[in-house]
Design a protein around this motif. Structure first.
Motif, PDB file in Angstrom:
ATOM      1  N   ILE A 109       0.873  -1.114   0.131  1.00  0.00           N
ATOM      2  CA  ILE A 109      -0.019  -0.003  -0.018  1.00  0.00           C
ATOM      3  C   ILE A 109       0.919   1.155   0.084  1.00  0.00           C
ATOM      4  CG2 ILE A 109      -1.669   1.388   1.321  1.00  0.00           C
ATOM      5  CD1 ILE A 109      -2.505  -1.436   2.630  1.00  0.00           C
ATOM      6  N   ASP A 110       0.398   2.203  -0.610  1.00  0.00           N
ATOM      7  CA  ASP A 110       1.193   3.368  -0.777  1.00  0.00           C
ATOM      8  C   ASP A 110       0.839   4.249   0.527  1.00  0.00           C
ATOM      9  OD1 ASP A 110       2.022   6.246  -1.188  1.00  0.00           O
ATOM     10  OD2 ASP A 110       1.502   6.235  -3.351  1.00  0.00           O
ATOM     11  N   ALA A 111       1.983   4.368   1.341  1.00  0.00           N
ATOM     12  CA  ALA A 111       1.546   4.697   2.518  1.00  0.00           C
ATOM     13  C   ALA A 111       1.472   6.458   2.562  1.00  0.00           C
ATOM     14  CB  ALA A 111       3.008   4.854   3.374  1.00  0.00           C
ATOM     15  N   THR A 112       1.477   7.214   1.511  1.00  0.00           N
ATOM     16  CA  THR A 112       1.210   8.382   1.311  1.00  0.00           C
ATOM     17  C   THR A 112      -0.257   8.692   1.008  1.00  0.00           C
ATOM     18  OG1 THR A 112       1.905   8.651  -0.945  1.00  0.00           O
ATOM     19  CG2 THR A 112       3.719   9.239   0.833  1.00  0.00           C
ATOM     20  N   ASP A 113      -0.829   7.505   0.671  1.00  0.00           N
ATOM     21  CA  ASP A 113      -2.416   7.689   0.352  1.00  0.00           C
ATOM     22  C   ASP A 113      -3.036   8.306   1.679  1.00  0.00           C
ATOM     23  OD1 ASP A 113      -2.080   6.428  -2.051  1.00  0.00           O
ATOM     24  OD2 ASP A 113      -3.063   4.636  -1.691  1.00  0.00           O
ATOM     25  N   ASP A 114      -4.413   8.614   1.401  1.00  0.00           N
ATOM     26  CA  ASP A 114      -5.346   9.167   2.478  1.00  0.00           C
ATOM     27  C   ASP A 114      -5.373   8.007   3.281  1.00  0.00           C
ATOM     28  OD1 ASP A 114      -7.166  11.237   3.555  1.00  0.00           O
ATOM     29  OD2 ASP A 114      -8.284   9.404   3.105  1.00  0.00           O
ATOM     30  N   ILE A 115      -5.564   8.361   4.833  1.00  0.00           N
ATOM     31  CA  ILE A 115      -5.654   7.162   5.766  1.00  0.00           C
ATOM     32  C   ILE A 115      -6.943   6.475   5.768  1.00  0.00           C
ATOM     33  CG2 ILE A 115      -6.268   7.000   8.195  1.00  0.00           C
ATOM     34  CD1 ILE A 115      -3.440   7.477   7.919  1.00  0.00           C
ATOM     35  N   ASP A 116      -8.103   7.047   4.987  1.00  0.00           N
ATOM     36  CA  ASP A 116      -9.059   6.099   4.915  1.00  0.00           C
ATOM     37  C   ASP A 116      -9.203   5.244   3.543  1.00  0.00           C
ATOM     38  OD1 ASP A 116     -10.670   7.567   6.984  1.00  0.00           O
ATOM     39  OD2 ASP A 116     -11.414   8.827   5.635  1.00  0.00           O
ATOM     40  N   ASP A 117      -8.310   5.683   2.733  1.00  0.00           N
ATOM     41  CA  ASP A 117      -7.788   4.883   1.319  1.00  0.00           C
ATOM     42  C   ASP A 117      -6.928   3.515   1.975  1.00  0.00           C
ATOM     43  OD1 ASP A 117      -9.300   6.368  -0.059  1.00  0.00           O
ATOM     44  OD2 ASP A 117      -7.572   7.602  -0.786  1.00  0.00           O
ATOM     45  N   ILE A 118      -6.049   3.798   3.089  1.00  0.00           N
ATOM     46  CA  ILE A 118      -5.317   2.990   3.323  1.00  0.00           C
ATOM     47  C   ILE A 118      -6.015   1.881   3.944  1.00  0.00           C
ATOM     48  CG2 ILE A 118      -3.249   2.222   5.000  1.00  0.00           C
ATOM     49  CD1 ILE A 118      -1.950   5.223   4.421  1.00  0.00           C
ATOM     50  N   GLN A 119      -6.685   2.357   5.020  1.00  0.00           N
ATOM     51  CA  GLN A 119      -7.760   1.441   5.757  1.00  0.00           C
ATOM     52  C   GLN A 119      -8.797   0.585   4.765  1.00  0.00           C
ATOM     53  OE1 GLN A 119      -7.533   1.185   9.460  1.00  0.00           O
ATOM     54  NE2 GLN A 119      -8.660  -0.983   8.482  1.00  0.00           N
ATOM     55  N   ASP A 120      -9.173   1.299   3.921  1.00  0.00           N
ATOM     56  CA  ASP A 120     -10.094   0.424   2.912  1.00  0.00           C
ATOM     57  C   ASP A 120      -9.273  -0.671   2.035  1.00  0.00           C
ATOM     58  OD1 ASP A 120     -12.294   2.069   3.633  1.00  0.00           O
ATOM     59  OD2 ASP A 120     -12.046   3.443   1.524  1.00  0.00           O
TER      60      ASP A 120
END
Length: 170
Positions: A25-36
């Motif tokens: 997962i790209d760690a710079t993505d939005d937190i909600d996107d990471i959780q999704d």
């Protein structure tokens, strides 16, 4: 640093049953996107009712060592700091105890990148003091730079050949 800053999140139920199931997962993505993305990975797990996950790997964090227990909020904040400032940010994170200290150093105490500490001492001296030409050859900027560093006035971080980042130690 041109490497993508990312984390590998693994399903613990699968891992504990000898199966490797996870996602980068790209760690710079939005937190909600990471959780999704984590939720999707858990849904597609080969193990039923998979709920737990852990970070098993990471890339792009430079010299900073990310803990598997870091948490996505922290991993994201660190990734964004590194993305914004590059390799020097990872070095600062390795030097300081918290991201807040590293951010403060970068935002408030950064004195620039120089070829050497002596070059910094010379720039500092000539920028603040008018030196008579007859004395200029007697000034030892190497020793001045060393004294600044040993005296605790500055923090230095080398990121390459003739690439020394200077921070005031306030």
């Amino acid at each position: 640093m041109s490497e993508e800053i990312r984390i590998y999140v693994a399903c613990l139920a699968a891992y504990n049953n000898g199966k490797l199931h996870g996602v980068w997962i790209d760690a710079t993505d939005d937190i909600d996107d990471i959780q999704d993305q984590i939720n999707e990975m858990l849904k597609s797990s080969p193990e039923e009712d998979a709920e737990e996950w852990a970070m098993h790997d990471y890339e792009g964090y430079g010299s900073y060592r990310l803990s598997e227990y870091e948490g996505i909020q922290s991993a994201h904040e660190i990734a964004c700091f590194i993305e914004e400032h590059g390799e020097i940010a990872a070095e600062l994170l390795s030097h300081f105890l918290t991201i807040d200290e590293a951010k403060k150093a970068m935002e408030e105490n950064y004195a620039g990148c120089h070829e050497s500490v002596a070059d910094f001492a010379e720039e500092l001296t000539t920028g603040t003091t008018e030196i008579p030409e007859s004395l200029a050859f007697y000034i030892d900027y190497e020793k001045m730079g060393r004294d600044l560093e040993l005296g605790g006035d500055i923090i230095t971080i080398e990121t390459g050949y003739r690439e020394v980042h200077i921070f005031w130690n306030h």
